[in-house]
Design a protein around this motif. Structure first.
Motif, PDB file in Angstrom:
ATOM      1  N   PRO A  54       0.828  -1.205   0.000  1.00 36.16           N
ATOM      2  CA  PRO A  54       0.000   0.000   0.000  1.00 36.16           C
ATOM      3  C   PRO A  54       0.864   1.258   0.000  1.00 36.16           C
ATOM      4  N   VAL A  56      -0.992   4.779  -0.010  1.00 34.82           N
ATOM      5  CA  VAL A  56      -1.842   5.613   0.845  1.00 34.82           C
ATOM      6  C   VAL A  56      -3.192   4.923   0.978  1.00 34.82           C
ATOM      7  N   ASP A  57      -3.918   5.272   2.037  1.00 39.13           N
ATOM      8  CA  ASP A  57      -5.261   4.748   2.250  1.00 39.13           C
ATOM      9  C   ASP A  57      -6.281   5.875   2.156  1.00 39.13           C
ATOM     10  N   GLU A  58      -7.387   5.584   1.517  1.00 36.81           N
ATOM     11  CA  GLU A  58      -8.475   6.550   1.395  1.00 36.81           C
ATOM     12  C   GLU A  58      -8.886   7.062   2.767  1.00 36.81           C
ATOM     13  N   GLU A  60      -7.152   8.895   4.893  1.00 35.97           N
ATOM     14  CA  GLU A  60      -6.083   9.288   5.812  1.00 35.97           C
ATOM     15  C   GLU A  60      -5.572  10.677   5.427  1.00 35.97           C
ATOM     16  N   LYS A  77     -11.292   2.750  -4.658  1.00 41.67           N
ATOM     17  CA  LYS A  77     -12.160   3.090  -3.539  1.00 41.67           C
ATOM     18  C   LYS A  77     -12.927   1.834  -3.130  1.00 41.67           C
ATOM     19  N   ARG A  84     -14.955  -3.257  -4.626  1.00 41.68           N
ATOM     20  CA  ARG A  84     -13.877  -2.339  -4.959  1.00 41.68           C
ATOM     21  C   ARG A  84     -14.145  -1.672  -6.301  1.00 41.68           C
ATOM     22  N   TYR A 104      -6.780  11.853   1.533  1.00 39.43           N
ATOM     23  CA  TYR A 104      -6.699  11.195   0.231  1.00 39.43           C
ATOM     24  C   TYR A 104      -8.082  10.700  -0.167  1.00 39.43           C
ATOM     25  N   THR A 106      -8.693   8.521  -2.573  1.00 42.76           N
ATOM     26  CA  THR A 106      -8.627   7.120  -2.988  1.00 42.76           C
ATOM     27  C   THR A 106      -7.478   6.440  -2.262  1.00 42.76           C
ATOM     28  N   SER A 107      -7.506   5.117  -2.275  1.00 41.11           N
ATOM     29  CA  SER A 107      -6.355   4.338  -1.824  1.00 41.11           C
ATOM     30  C   SER A 107      -5.452   4.079  -3.019  1.00 41.11           C
ATOM     31  N   GLU A 109      -2.113   1.506  -4.381  1.00 37.35           N
ATOM     32  CA  GLU A 109      -1.381   0.269  -4.113  1.00 37.35           C
ATOM     33  C   GLU A 109      -0.492  -0.044  -5.303  1.00 37.35           C
TER      34      GLU A 109
END
Length: 242
Positions: A54, A56-58, A60, A77, A84, A104, A106-107, A109
């Motif tokens: 990962p 970033v996470d949506e 955060e 998302k 997903r 953020y 969106t996440s 990866e």
């Protein structure tokens, strides 16, 4: 002798990670002068991640902005029912977290092993105030990101499955050209499920459509991650239908 040593030390000081970067002219440092690149380097850290890691996470705090220098990244998302939705893919020279939101949206990866340049948002903001070229560069990339989002809305709302897959393949090819790569063959590092989640289709529909394109000699599949466009005109006709 002292003068020679001084010149060598000065040259060493000017070296930066940007010097050997294959996508420098496309990244935010591409339009900067040497002294400005050095200032940017002082607030930059380099990250190497493995496939599946990962970034970033949506939701955060959006404390960092990233430039992708190698590899591929998926943006997604998670919906309320657990499904997903893939909202985009990033390739070298693309940015993550450019929009000035506090979290953020969106996440992100890694699809493949990736290398990223990471900038602390507040430090980058201060530097943008001092270097207008940097601010304009980031604004231009944010505008491109918005354009890609608008294209996806049209893709999901008006096109058939075949038209969506054709548009997707053409889009990947065009993005390669922007990165100074050949238009063919098209690198497809994401899975068929990733593509399906991006296009609003099922994995089976994506696989079936690609098989149909092969049978009609629109494309040839060199391997799971490389597709060659054989009949560009017919693919373009499908992609432009609405």
């Amino acid at each position: 002798m002292a003068n020679v040593l001084g010149e060598m030390n000065a040259a060493a000081t000017l070296q930066s990670p940007c010097d050997d970067c294959d996508i420098r002219d496309l990244a935010i440092c591409g339009a900067l002068r040497t002294n400005e690149v050095q200032r940017l380097n002082r607030i930059m850290t380099t990250m190497d991640l493995a496939a599946g890691d990962p970034i970033v996470d949506e939701g955060e705090p959006s404390d960092f902005v990233y430039t992708l220098t190698t590899g591929a990244v998926r943006l997604y998302k998670l919906l309320a029912d657990g499904r997903r939705s893939v909202t985009g893919f990033l390739f070298p020279a693309d940015f993550l977290g450019v929009s000035m939101q506090h979290t953020y949206s969106t996440s992100a990866e890694a699809i493949t092993p990736v290398t990223l340049c990471r900038f602390q948002r507040t430090e980058l903001g201060r530097l943008m105030e001092e270097i207008p070229t940097l601010e304009r560069r980031l604004f231009a990339r944010a505008t491109e990101e918005l354009s890609l989002m608008q294209e996806q809305i049209v893709l999901l709302g008006r096109k058939s499955a075949a038209e969506r897959v054709a548009s997707f393949l053409r889009g990947l090819s065009e993005r390669q050209v922007k990165r100074h790569l050949p238009a063919n063959p098209v690198s497809v590092p994401m899975t068929r499920t990733d593509i399906a989640d991006y296009l609003g289709l099922t994995t089976e529909t994506v696989s079936r459509t690609i098989t149909q394109f092969k049978s009609k000699d629109l494309i040839s599949v060199e391997n799971a991650s490389r597709i060659r466009i054989v009949d560009r005109d017919q693919l373009d006709d499908l992609a432009e239908a609405n």
